[in-house]
Write a protein that holds these residues in place. Structure first.
Motif, PDB file in Angstrom:
ATOM      1  N   PHE A  32       5.875   2.377  -3.325  1.00  0.00           N
ATOM      2  CA  PHE A  32       6.475   1.908  -2.081  1.00  0.00           C
ATOM      3  C   PHE A  32       5.654   2.436  -0.906  1.00  0.00           C
ATOM      4  CE2 PHE A  32       8.577   5.785  -3.491  1.00  0.00           C
ATOM      5  CZ  PHE A  32       8.484   6.615  -2.378  1.00  0.00           C
ATOM      6  N   LEU A  33       5.657   1.691   0.183  1.00  0.00           N
ATOM      7  CA  LEU A  33       4.891   2.065   1.369  1.00  0.00           C
ATOM      8  C   LEU A  33       5.641   3.129   2.161  1.00  0.00           C
ATOM      9  CD1 LEU A  33       2.376   1.493   3.149  1.00  0.00           C
ATOM     10  CD2 LEU A  33       3.796  -0.172   4.389  1.00  0.00           C
ATOM     11  N   ILE A  34       4.930   4.206   2.489  1.00  0.00           N
ATOM     12  CA  ILE A  34       5.488   5.263   3.327  1.00  0.00           C
ATOM     13  C   ILE A  34       5.044   5.096   4.774  1.00  0.00           C
ATOM     14  CG2 ILE A  34       5.447   7.752   3.800  1.00  0.00           C
ATOM     15  CD1 ILE A  34       5.199   8.178   0.773  1.00  0.00           C
ATOM     16  N   SER A  35       3.742   4.837   4.958  1.00  0.00           N
ATOM     17  CA  SER A  35       3.213   4.732   6.316  1.00  0.00           C
ATOM     18  C   SER A  35       1.876   4.011   6.283  1.00  0.00           C
ATOM     19  CB  SER A  35       3.038   6.131   6.934  1.00  0.00           C
ATOM     20  OG  SER A  35       2.603   6.050   8.267  1.00  0.00           O
ATOM     21  N   ALA A  36       1.538   3.382   7.399  1.00  0.00           N
ATOM     22  CA  ALA A  36       0.244   2.698   7.533  1.00  0.00           C
ATOM     23  C   ALA A  36      -0.264   2.890   8.953  1.00  0.00           C
ATOM     24  CB  ALA A  36       0.377   1.212   7.215  1.00  0.00           C
ATOM     25  N   SER A  37      -1.557   3.105   9.086  1.00  0.00           N
ATOM     26  CA  SER A  37      -2.180   3.332  10.387  1.00  0.00           C
ATOM     27  C   SER A  37      -2.868   2.065  10.869  1.00  0.00           C
ATOM     28  CB  SER A  37      -3.194   4.478  10.309  1.00  0.00           C
ATOM     29  OG  SER A  37      -3.922   4.576  11.516  1.00  0.00           O
ATOM     30  N   GLN A  38      -2.263   1.421  11.844  1.00  0.00           N
ATOM     31  CA  GLN A  38      -2.868   0.229  12.424  1.00  0.00           C
ATOM     32  C   GLN A  38      -4.157   0.581  13.143  1.00  0.00           C
ATOM     33  OE1 GLN A  38      -0.854  -2.439  11.508  1.00  0.00           O
ATOM     34  NE2 GLN A  38      -2.662  -3.686  11.926  1.00  0.00           N
ATOM     35  N   SER A  39      -4.226   1.813  13.658  1.00  0.00           N
ATOM     36  CA  SER A  39      -5.442   2.282  14.324  1.00  0.00           C
ATOM     37  C   SER A  39      -6.619   2.289  13.360  1.00  0.00           C
ATOM     38  CB  SER A  39      -5.219   3.690  14.888  1.00  0.00           C
ATOM     39  OG  SER A  39      -6.413   4.252  15.370  1.00  0.00           O
ATOM     40  N   ILE A 151       1.121   5.536   0.100  1.00  0.00           N
ATOM     41  CA  ILE A 151       2.232   5.045  -0.719  1.00  0.00           C
ATOM     42  C   ILE A 151       2.796   6.180  -1.562  1.00  0.00           C
ATOM     43  CG2 ILE A 151       1.331   2.674  -0.828  1.00  0.00           C
ATOM     44  CD1 ILE A 151       0.530   3.267  -3.778  1.00  0.00           C
ATOM     45  N   GLY A 152       4.097   6.105  -1.836  1.00  0.00           N
ATOM     46  CA  GLY A 152       4.759   7.021  -2.752  1.00  0.00           C
ATOM     47  C   GLY A 152       5.093   6.291  -4.035  1.00  0.00           C
ATOM     48  N   SER A 153       5.760   6.982  -4.947  1.00  0.00           N
ATOM     49  CA  SER A 153       6.041   6.364  -6.244  1.00  0.00           C
ATOM     50  C   SER A 153       7.137   7.116  -6.974  1.00  0.00           C
ATOM     51  CB  SER A 153       4.781   6.376  -7.116  1.00  0.00           C
ATOM     52  OG  SER A 153       4.558   7.676  -7.646  1.00  0.00           O
ATOM     53  N   ASP A 154       7.451   6.627  -8.155  1.00  0.00           N
ATOM     54  CA  ASP A 154       8.405   7.292  -9.039  1.00  0.00           C
ATOM     55  C   ASP A 154       7.692   8.029 -10.170  1.00  0.00           C
ATOM     56  OD1 ASP A 154      11.117   7.855  -9.555  1.00  0.00           O
ATOM     57  OD2 ASP A 154      11.137   6.417 -11.210  1.00  0.00           O
ATOM     58  N   THR A 155       6.355   8.136 -10.078  1.00  0.00           N
ATOM     59  CA  THR A 155       5.570   8.803 -11.113  1.00  0.00           C
ATOM     60  C   THR A 155       5.678  10.317 -10.977  1.00  0.00           C
ATOM     61  OG1 THR A 155       3.978   6.982 -11.241  1.00  0.00           O
ATOM     62  CG2 THR A 155       3.248   9.129 -12.053  1.00  0.00           C
TER      63      THR A 155
END
Length: 479
Positions: A32-39, A151-155
């Motif tokens: 799943f997406l945690i954060s993204a840098s548009q910069s 991204i994070g995960s369940d792993t």
């Protein structure tokens, strides 16, 4: 342009396989997406919202490949804490390809030939630190790798305890390290040293093409760039923690954020890496460590560059570049626009006073940026007031010789003395929340990281004083 529509090239794969291993990423479970840098995305020509790109998570997870991508891990060696460690390489990083002068790489994406005894993974804790530090250093104007998405995960990943796996998509104009050259030299691949040097010139120093003594001039650029970066580190109180030669980027930018720290109280002897029991990479020791690493690189390049000439370049260029860049930054941080004979002693005296006062390094400069001869605002945050009390008297006399008005001086100083720094206690708070699946603080920190000189009135809690128990804490390399 959407991120998922990018078309990559893989020029590094034009080398022989000794330079790399082709390998596919191993996707995480339930990403799943945690954060993204548009910069950071703008560097790639991406102008559409990353969070709306339905393929972003799959690409960062290594499940979907961008057009033209051929995934591979790079091989390198390195000196670790002063000892040659032999072959290392990308043990958990996999390269995707290149576009717009940026090489895309996944960190935490699974096993490679170079994983040694590792699992090829990165945990959420360290991935948050890598992601935010990359963007924060850019916000501070320091050459660095960048981070486009986290991204994070369940792993489940085993470290000191079980943690969740994560992946950071990193960007850099180059991933070649001092250790890349060390690997070729150590294993007798001397003919390939020149091949790699030609690649580095094409990628990082194209303006040198056609020059006489081109490899010596390449080395001179590496020295100059490295000295400049270290000077900027010192000016903002940044301690890298693991200045091994495999963590030194060939174009001088900051690379690999492990147990880093920004100073809380000013302590020149601070060591942020608890593994560094000898203090080799202490805050004040970073200048000497960089010089030593550059000397190791000069020795490594001796089959294609006369070592005596390289040493002359190192001796002539490193210290002078470092001192010139550092001095200019410190003058700006103190609000000095003109040059006086005793200005160097003024900032050296300031550093001595800071070391004796027990005072937050970043907060001191931010308060100094609004100094108007009333000393109490600064002295009230000292444990020992006397050293800074005396220094502020000298400083008051010095700024009276400046032509700038008080308001003009304040404006200029506020533009070079950050309000928001990624202190470890703040990062730890964000990491704790992330462990509870609350990533709001990660994105708040991203905002201030990219604009650390602004006020951000709604985010004042991100520059609160460091609790006594959390000051200048040491961190492990475990990630």
């Amino acid at each position: 342009m959407k991120f998922s529509n990018l078309k990559l090239t893989t020029p590094y794969l034009n080398h022989k396989p000794i330079f790399y291993e082709k390998v596919d990423p191993t996707p995480l479970d339930k990403p799943f997406l945690i954060s993204a840098s548009q910069s950071a995305a703008k560097l790639l020509g991406v102008d559409e919202d990353l969070a709306l790109d339905e393929e972003l998570i799959n690409i960062v997870n290594g499940k979907t490949k961008l057009e033209g991508s051929e995934t591979f891990a790079m091989c390198y060696a390195g000196h670790q804490f002063g000892q040659f460690a032999g072959r290392l390489g990308d043990g958990r990083a996999i390269n995707l390809g290149k576009i717009n002068g940026q090489n895309l790489q996944l960190k935490g994406s699974g096993l490679t030939l170079y994983s040694r005894h590792g699992d090829g993974r990165a945990v959420l804790r360290s991935s948050i630190r890598e992601y935010l530090a990359s963007e924060a250093m850019h916000g501070l104007g320091i050459e660095t790798t960048r981070a486009l998405a986290l991204i994070g995960s369940d792993t489940d990943v085993s470290r000191e305890k079980w943690e969740k796996g994560a992946i950071v998509l990193r960007l850099s104009p180059t991933w070649v390290r001092f250790g890349t050259f060390e690997y070729l030299n150590a294993y007798g691949e001397h003919d390939k040293l020149q091949e790699l040097a030609d690649y580095v010139i094409d990628e990082s120093f194209p303006y040198l093409k056609g020059s006489e003594d081109i490899y010596l001039k390449m080395y001179a650029e590496i020295v100059k760039n490295t000295a400049t970066t270290i000077a900027k580190w010192q000016s903002v109180g940044f301690n890298h923690g693991v200045m091994n030669t495999d963590n030194m980027c060939i174009d001088g930018r900051t690379i690999d954020y492990g147990p880093f720290a920004f100073l809380d109280d000013y302590d020149p002897n601070f060591v942020c890496n608890q593994t560094d029991t000898q203090g080799l990479y202490s805050f004040s020791g970073q200048v000497g460590s960089a010089h030593w690493n550059l000397d190791m690189l000069a020795r490594t390049l001796s089959p294609i560059i006369d070592y005596t000439l390289s040493e002359e370049v190192l001796d002539d260029t490193f210290r002078s570049t470092y001192e010139n860049v550092y001095s200019e930054i410190m003058y700006e941080k103190m609000g000095l626009q003109t040059k006086q004979d005793n200005d160097k002693e003024l900032y050296l005296g300031m550093l001595r006073a800071l070391g004796n006062a027990t005072i937050d390094y970043t907060e001191f400069f931010r308060k100094l940026s609004r100094f108007n001869t009333n000393k109490s605002d600064i002295l009230d945050i000292c444990v020992n007031r006397e050293p800074l009390d005396k220094w502020l008297d000298r400083y008051s006399e010095r700024i009276e010789k400046e032509a700038l008005s008080v308001a003009e001086r304040h404006e200029k100083m506020l533009a070079v003395n950050p309000k928001y720094i990624l202190k470890n206690h703040i990062l730890q708070e964000a990491i704790k929340k992330a462990g509870e699946h609350d990533f709001s603080m990660v994105n708040e920190l991203l905002k201030v990281a990219l604009a650390p000189y602004d006020e951000h009135s709604e985010l004042e809690h991100l520059c609160k004083p460091t609790p006594m128990k959390s000051k200048n804490i040491k961190l492990s390399c475990s990630s």
